[in-house]
Design a protein around this motif. Sequence first.
Motif, mmCIF file in Angstrom:
data_model
loop_
_atom_site.group_PDB
_atom_site.id
_atom_site.type_symbol
_atom_site.label_atom_id
_atom_site.label_comp_id
_atom_site.label_asym_id
_atom_site.label_seq_id
_atom_site.Cartn_x
_atom_site.Cartn_y
_atom_site.Cartn_z
ATOM 1 N N GLU A 138 37.873 9.130 -21.435
ATOM 2 C CA GLU A 138 36.946 9.096 -22.653
ATOM 3 C C GLU A 138 35.386 9.833 -22.284
ATOM 4 O OE1 GLU A 138 37.176 5.489 -24.575
ATOM 5 O OE2 GLU A 138 39.231 5.478 -25.272
ATOM 6 N N TYR A 139 35.036 9.511 -21.310
ATOM 7 C CA TYR A 139 33.633 10.036 -20.796
ATOM 8 C C TYR A 139 33.533 11.436 -20.842
ATOM 9 C CZ TYR A 139 29.345 10.271 -18.119
ATOM 10 O OH TYR A 139 27.996 10.545 -17.564
ATOM 11 N N GLN A 140 34.590 12.096 -20.478
ATOM 12 C CA GLN A 140 34.520 13.686 -20.423
ATOM 13 C C GLN A 140 34.221 14.057 -21.825
ATOM 14 O OE1 GLN A 140 38.092 13.372 -18.025
ATOM 15 N NE2 GLN A 140 37.192 15.131 -16.799
ATOM 16 N N PHE A 141 34.844 13.433 -22.742
ATOM 17 C CA PHE A 141 34.579 13.868 -24.102
ATOM 18 C C PHE A 141 33.296 14.009 -24.913
ATOM 19 C CE2 PHE A 141 38.857 12.919 -23.388
ATOM 20 C CZ PHE A 141 39.687 13.916 -24.071
ATOM 21 N N TYR A 142 32.408 12.924 -24.256
ATOM 22 C CA TYR A 142 30.915 12.795 -24.793
ATOM 23 C C TYR A 142 30.397 13.712 -23.916
ATOM 24 C CZ TYR A 142 32.273 8.459 -27.154
ATOM 25 O OH TYR A 142 32.804 7.466 -27.686
ATOM 26 N N GLU A 143 30.670 14.113 -22.708
ATOM 27 C CA GLU A 143 30.141 15.153 -21.820
ATOM 28 C C GLU A 143 30.143 16.301 -22.673
ATOM 29 O OE1 GLU A 143 30.445 13.996 -17.120
ATOM 30 O OE2 GLU A 143 32.170 14.858 -18.174
ATOM 31 N N ALA A 144 31.329 16.745 -22.979
ATOM 32 C CA ALA A 144 31.785 17.863 -23.687
ATOM 33 C C ALA A 144 30.873 18.187 -25.008
ATOM 34 C CB ALA A 144 33.145 18.152 -23.973
ATOM 35 N N LYS A 145 30.661 17.064 -25.795
ATOM 36 C CA LYS A 145 29.888 17.326 -27.006
ATOM 37 C C LYS A 145 28.321 17.320 -26.596
ATOM 38 C CE LYS A 145 29.362 16.585 -31.404
ATOM 39 N NZ LYS A 145 29.724 17.323 -32.569
ATOM 40 N N SER A 146 27.896 16.705 -25.436
ATOM 41 C CA SER A 146 26.540 16.473 -25.253
ATOM 42 C C SER A 146 26.202 18.136 -24.491
ATOM 43 C CB SER A 146 26.381 15.624 -24.049
ATOM 44 O OG SER A 146 26.937 16.089 -22.658
ATOM 45 N N ILE A 147 26.935 18.870 -23.843
ATOM 46 C CA ILE A 147 26.548 20.126 -23.503
ATOM 47 C C ILE A 147 27.027 21.328 -24.354
ATOM 48 C CG2 ILE A 147 26.872 19.399 -20.835
ATOM 49 C CD1 ILE A 147 29.804 20.969 -21.015
ATOM 50 N N GLY A 148 27.420 21.056 -25.590
ATOM 51 C CA GLY A 148 27.540 22.039 -26.751
ATOM 52 C C GLY A 148 29.124 22.411 -26.942
ATOM 53 N N ALA A 149 29.866 21.734 -26.304
ATOM 54 C CA ALA A 149 31.155 22.696 -26.409
ATOM 55 C C ALA A 149 31.701 22.230 -28.047
ATOM 56 C CB ALA A 149 32.412 21.704 -25.586
ATOM 57 N N ASP A 150 32.744 23.133 -28.408
ATOM 58 C CA ASP A 150 33.366 22.935 -29.720
ATOM 59 C C ASP A 150 34.935 22.750 -29.722
ATOM 60 O OD1 ASP A 150 31.108 24.322 -31.407
ATOM 61 O OD2 ASP A 150 31.476 25.749 -29.573
ATOM 62 N N VAL A 151 35.373 22.895 -28.400
ATOM 63 C CA VAL A 151 36.768 22.707 -28.464
ATOM 64 C C VAL A 151 37.131 22.072 -26.974
ATOM 65 C CG1 VAL A 151 39.223 23.814 -28.511
ATOM 66 C CG2 VAL A 151 37.354 24.725 -29.770
ATOM 67 N N VAL A 152 38.082 20.911 -26.797
ATOM 68 C CA VAL A 152 38.368 20.696 -25.497
ATOM 69 C C VAL A 152 39.960 20.863 -25.269
ATOM 70 C CG1 VAL A 152 36.763 18.787 -25.392
ATOM 71 C CG2 VAL A 152 38.766 18.159 -26.436
#
Length: 258
Positions: free
Chosen positions: A121-135
């Motif tokens: 789950e942590y990686q999804f917060y990382e993705a959001k924090s760096i400006g990703a739109d899609v995972v």
Amino acid sequence: MNILDKIIKRKKLEVAEAKSKISVEKLKDSEFFGRPTFSLKETIKTKSGIITEFKRQSPSKGIINDKVSPLEVVSQYEKFGASAVSILTDKDFFGGSFEDILSIRNHVNIPILRKDFMIDEYQFYEAKSIGADVVLLITACLSPTQVSEFTELARSLDLEVLLEIHSEEELKHINKNVDFVGINNRNLKDFKVDLQHSADLKNKLPKDIFSIAESGIYNEEDFIFLKEKGFDGFLMGEYFMKNENPGNKFATFLKSIM
């Protein structure tokens, strides 16, 4: 132990280390965490349908292109009509980093796919924090329950989900909240490419879901074959990145298929 097993083993250590250094609450304080995201669903329909990629290297090909910067390449991709850009953030096996996304986020207005091996789950917060739109969620390393839980979390963070499958067995991972199903033309366990296998699997997908053909598209004939099989979008990395000027190669490719 195949290459995917090795990657996941390393990823678990990497995530544990990241958690020990930066909390989820700290990630939520980042510059990009609260930004409205761009929708790949929209750009797939309104632009070329091609998700271009910035990728320096891979386990199967070694160094692909380590001479160009994310900003110069992605700016050209956007200029010539890419629907989105996929950015590899895995360091050990693909030579990527969070900085590759951070360095371009304020300079492009197309969706960014964080391409990595999402196992926590942590990686999804990382993705959001760096400006990703899609995972990207890879079924080969996740259970159907994990896919369901991760998809729900991603949607709560306003992130779209590309679910990657490669076999009929993995169809059971698809749930109603997944935005796209990507069929990887390359088997992650042995890296063999089989376009016909992907076309056959495409016919077994739910009729109302966006389908993305991923990887192993090496020329115009491959693209046209998959387009005629009904794929909505195409994720292409190595074909463009192995050239000195990936952006120009993308532009030339688009002209050849129009």
